[in-house]
Design a protein around this motif. Sequence first.
Motif, PDB file in Angstrom:
ATOM      1  N   ALA A 170       4.600  -1.481 -10.402  1.00 30.20           N
ATOM      2  CA  ALA A 170       3.560  -0.905 -11.274  1.00 30.20           C
ATOM      3  C   ALA A 170       2.595  -1.986 -11.766  1.00 30.20           C
ATOM      4  O   ALA A 170       1.377  -1.783 -11.805  1.00 30.20           O
ATOM      5  CB  ALA A 170       4.198  -0.182 -12.452  1.00 30.20           C
ATOM      6  N   VAL A 171       3.120  -3.144 -12.119  1.00 31.11           N
ATOM      7  CA  VAL A 171       2.273  -4.246 -12.595  1.00 31.11           C
ATOM      8  C   VAL A 171       1.509  -4.864 -11.415  1.00 31.11           C
ATOM      9  O   VAL A 171       0.311  -5.159 -11.520  1.00 31.11           O
ATOM     10  CB  VAL A 171       3.116  -5.308 -13.326  1.00 31.11           C
ATOM     11  N   GLU A 191      -3.912  -2.204  -4.130  1.00 29.41           N
ATOM     12  CA  GLU A 191      -2.860  -1.448  -3.465  1.00 29.41           C
ATOM     13  C   GLU A 191      -1.891  -2.405  -2.778  1.00 29.41           C
ATOM     14  O   GLU A 191      -2.264  -3.155  -1.880  1.00 29.41           O
ATOM     15  CB  GLU A 191      -3.471  -0.505  -2.436  1.00 29.41           C
ATOM     16  N   GLY A 224      -8.211  -6.135  -8.301  1.00 28.08           N
ATOM     17  CA  GLY A 224      -8.207  -5.327  -9.506  1.00 28.08           C
ATOM     18  C   GLY A 224      -8.801  -3.938  -9.336  1.00 28.08           C
ATOM     19  O   GLY A 224      -9.008  -3.238 -10.313  1.00 28.08           O
ATOM     20  N   THR A 225      -9.098  -3.552  -8.105  1.00 25.91           N
ATOM     21  CA  THR A 225      -9.620  -2.210  -7.838  1.00 25.91           C
ATOM     22  C   THR A 225      -8.709  -1.528  -6.819  1.00 25.91           C
ATOM     23  O   THR A 225      -7.987  -2.200  -6.081  1.00 25.91           O
ATOM     24  CB  THR A 225     -11.054  -2.252  -7.277  1.00 25.91           C
ATOM     25  N   ASP A 280       0.575  -3.468  -8.676  1.00 22.92           N
ATOM     26  CA  ASP A 280      -0.464  -2.573  -8.171  1.00 22.92           C
ATOM     27  C   ASP A 280      -1.747  -2.619  -9.005  1.00 22.92           C
ATOM     28  O   ASP A 280      -2.783  -2.093  -8.584  1.00 22.92           O
ATOM     29  CB  ASP A 280       0.053  -1.141  -8.081  1.00 22.92           C
ATOM     30  N   LEU A 281      -1.708  -3.244 -10.171  1.00 19.52           N
ATOM     31  CA  LEU A 281      -2.937  -3.438 -10.949  1.00 19.52           C
ATOM     32  C   LEU A 281      -3.899  -4.392 -10.231  1.00 19.52           C
ATOM     33  O   LEU A 281      -5.111  -4.343 -10.430  1.00 19.52           O
ATOM     34  CB  LEU A 281      -2.620  -3.974 -12.350  1.00 19.52           C
ATOM     35  N   LEU A 282      -3.357  -5.276  -9.385  1.00 23.82           N
ATOM     36  CA  LEU A 282      -4.188  -6.202  -8.607  1.00 23.82           C
ATOM     37  C   LEU A 282      -4.883  -5.501  -7.444  1.00 23.82           C
ATOM     38  O   LEU A 282      -5.946  -5.910  -7.000  1.00 23.82           O
ATOM     39  CB  LEU A 282      -3.334  -7.350  -8.062  1.00 23.82           C
TER      40      LEU A 282
END
Length: 111
Positions: free
Chosen positions: A22-23, A29, A2-3, A25-27
């Motif tokens: 896009a979704v 890179e 998440g970072t 990449d919230l988890l």
Amino acid sequence: MGTPDAFVLYSGDEAAYRAHRAVLDLLGEGTFVGGAPDLSAVYDTAVLSGMHGMFAGFFQAVALGHATFRLSRARRGVPARGPLSGPGRVSPGRVSPGGGPCRRSRRGSHR
């Protein structure tokens, strides 16, 4: 997780990865490694194997350094001290400022 510092490996259908990137990449890179469904697991195993080898090497070096330190102290006659001196080890004793064992006088002062 998440970072931006986290990284996640993906494999499988590249079109699905690009559509949902896009979704995902919230988890962390995301890195797409190839079309074979199991390829990300292979990459992950390779990274973890390298990491485990480095950790094992580090802890082996620490153990050797500690053993060398204890051996050098024992050869000088300095008793074991600290949290690592436990049952079966030389009991803690008094050490003179010069590093050798102290002799006690009748009054209990050190010489």
